[in-house]
Write an enzyme that holds these catalytic residues in place. Structure first.
Site, short mmCIF file in Angstrom:
data_model
loop_
_atom_site.label_atom_id
_atom_site.label_comp_id
_atom_site.label_asym_id
_atom_site.label_seq_id
_atom_site.Cartn_x
_atom_site.Cartn_y
_atom_site.Cartn_z
N SER A 164 58.77 22.03 39.22
CA SER A 164 59.38 23.24 38.67
C SER A 164 60.06 22.89 37.36
O SER A 164 60.08 21.73 36.92
CB SER A 164 60.41 23.81 39.65
OG SER A 164 61.49 22.91 39.84
N LYS A 165 60.64 23.90 36.71
CA LYS A 165 61.27 23.71 35.40
C LYS A 165 62.38 22.67 35.44
O LYS A 165 62.63 21.98 34.45
CB LYS A 165 61.83 25.04 34.90
CG LYS A 165 60.75 26.04 34.49
CD LYS A 165 61.36 27.31 33.95
CE LYS A 165 60.28 28.31 33.52
NZ LYS A 165 60.87 29.57 33.01
N ARG A 166 63.05 22.55 36.57
CA ARG A 166 64.17 21.61 36.63
C ARG A 166 63.69 20.16 36.55
O ARG A 166 64.48 19.25 36.27
CB ARG A 166 64.99 21.82 37.90
CG ARG A 166 64.26 21.51 39.19
CD ARG A 166 65.11 21.92 40.39
NE ARG A 166 64.40 21.73 41.65
CZ ARG A 166 64.39 20.61 42.33
NH1 ARG A 166 65.05 19.56 41.86
NH2 ARG A 166 63.75 20.52 43.48
#
Length: 465
Positions: A240-242
């Protein structure tokens, strides 16, 4: 039989790194077996599909060097064919008309949830005479799925997987508005495109059992399936973006070379002994689906940067110069005049030895095209003491009469050090600060050659002043 694979993205966003790896595996498998690699844009979701997203996919594949063997097929243009096949199944008794209303469907879903059957819908119209429906009532077409036995998939990655047919419902293949469902359209398209191997993420595995039943209903030969585990973050969670960059565009803008990204993605879930750095030709020669593992891969950005650094060091200097100029063009305050390319090209053999990304390479080269006054790092400023400025005047005088070749420059600087009782480092470091604004750079002779006599003397004078 000609091996034929396909990459079939939906144009509803960016080209995700997982999709890029899927495309790469399909491309390499087809090339390894002397087959064809095709592209299908699954744009039937008209509300979310955009021309811009389609272009991002096309640009991403082109940047990665994954060339297809035919123009892309757009699924939205094939709805007449999808409907034709649905009606063929209807005429053969392999499908049935379902006249359930929206309210009735909601009621059946509530019953299914209450009975612990999830979203499974058992339509009463499976065995009911369509003549009993109100005249002109809208209907969907549902697959008449088998109720007994099992659906078996001999997967090229996951092995043999079985699902009881009692767990699969009569899925809709054609909606009441005449539009096909994804599960139906995919099968028709893969059949018509002659796809022999469907290689995709294992998040599609549940779809496969439904799609296999469409093949069986039409009596079509099924492709071989290979479901590749997904890419996770370093913590084992879904990427994911994290976790960092996710899309091909992100990696391109961060300064990764396409061959490095492909090399890294190839080794993310597939292996061939200890081989780490593989050219496209080597990858085609070695890749096969039996080398893909069953466990999810973990994205390692440090490892990717290492691989990218290897590819940068192997890259053509002219190409790297063009790439650096591209990145520097977006930075304000630089002087990308007629001398810029020549300076960067001259120093590229030394610059690329330290860089892991093109952005780092551009950072390291930026001093070559920065107008005066140079921005000075604090440590560089400290080196320009009154004593060292006097020394630089003398060094400049010596350089003014020197042939600006590496050997001549080395001789001049060493001779000056011996004449004045200074070690070479005590001469080179203040000179480096004056020329670059930093205390770190490639060798001082290489920097002087790249700048040229006139620019080098102007920079020394500016630092002295």
């Amino acid at each position: 039989m000609t091996v034929r694979t396909r990459f079939a993205p939906s144009p509803t966003g960016l080209l995700h790194i997982g999709g890029a790896r899927t495309a790469l595996f399909n491309y390499l498998f087809a090339r390894h077996h002397g087959g064809e690699f095709l592209l299908r844009i699954e744009d039937t979701d008209r509300e979310r599909s955009t021309a811009a997203a389609t272009q991002v996919i096309l640009d991403g594949l082109a940047w990665l060097g994954l060339k297809t063997d035919a123009p892309p097929v757009f699924q939205s243009t094939r709805q007449v064919r999808h409907a034709e096949v649905a009606h063929q199944m209807l005429a053969a008794g392999r499908a049935f008309k379902c006249f359930l209303t929206a309210a009735e469907l909601d009621g059946l879903r509530e019953q299914a949830r209450a009975a612990g059957r999830g979203m499974r819908i058992d339509s009463p119209w499976r065995d009911r005479d369509p003549a009993e429906a109100p005249t002109g009532a809208p209907f969907a077409i549902r697959l008449r799925a088998p109720r007994e036995g099992e659906t078996v998939v001999d997967d090229l990655v996951q092995g043999q997987v079985r699902v009881a047919n009692a767990e699969l419902d009569d899925m809709i293949i054609l909606r009441s508005d005449g539009s096909p469902t994804y599960q139906h359209a995919v099968v028709v398209d893969d059949h018509d495109m002659g796809i022999t191997h469907v290689i995709r993420g294992d998040d599609h595995f549940t779809n496969t059992f439904r799609q296999v039943q469409v093949y069986a209903a039409m009596g079509w030969e099924m492709p071989r399936f290979g479901h590749v585990p997904l890419i996770h973050g370093a913590d084992g969670a879904k990427l994911s973006k994290r976790h960092g960059a996710q899309s091909v565009t992100d990696f391109r803008d961060m300064g990764y070379l396409p061959e490095a990204l492909c090399n890294y993605l190839l080794r993310l879930g597939w292996g061939h002994g200890d081989a780490e750095i593989l050219s496209r030709e080597q990858a085609i020669a070695l890749f096969d689906i039996d080398g893909v593992g069953r466990a999810p891969s973990r994205m390692d950005y440090a490892k990717l940067a290492h691989v990218n650094g290897v590819w940068i060091r192997a890259a053509d200097n002219e190409r790297l110069t063009d790439e650096v100029l591209h990145f520097l063009a977006d930075r304000p305050g630089l002087a990308l005049g007629p001398d810029a390319a020549g300076r960067i090209r001259a120093l590229m053999p030394q610059l690329k030895e330290r860089a892991k990304t093109l952005v780092e390479l551009a950072d390291a080269a930026s001093f070559l095209v920065h107008p005066l006054p140079l921005p000075m790092a604090p440590k560089a400023t400290a080196l320009l003491s009154a004593e060292n400025r006097l020394m630089l005047r003398e060094v400049a005088a010596a350089l003014a009469t020197t042939d600006f070749s590496p050997a001549a420059l080395d001789t001049t600087l060493r001779a000056y050090g011996e004449r004045t009782g200074r070690k070479l480092g005590t001469v080179a470091q203040p000179l480096r600060a004056a020329l670059t604004g930093s205390t770190t750079s490639p060798g001082i002779e290489a920097v002087l050659v790249a700048l040229g006599r006139d620019e080098a003397l102007v920079r020394i004078e500016a630092a002295v002043a």
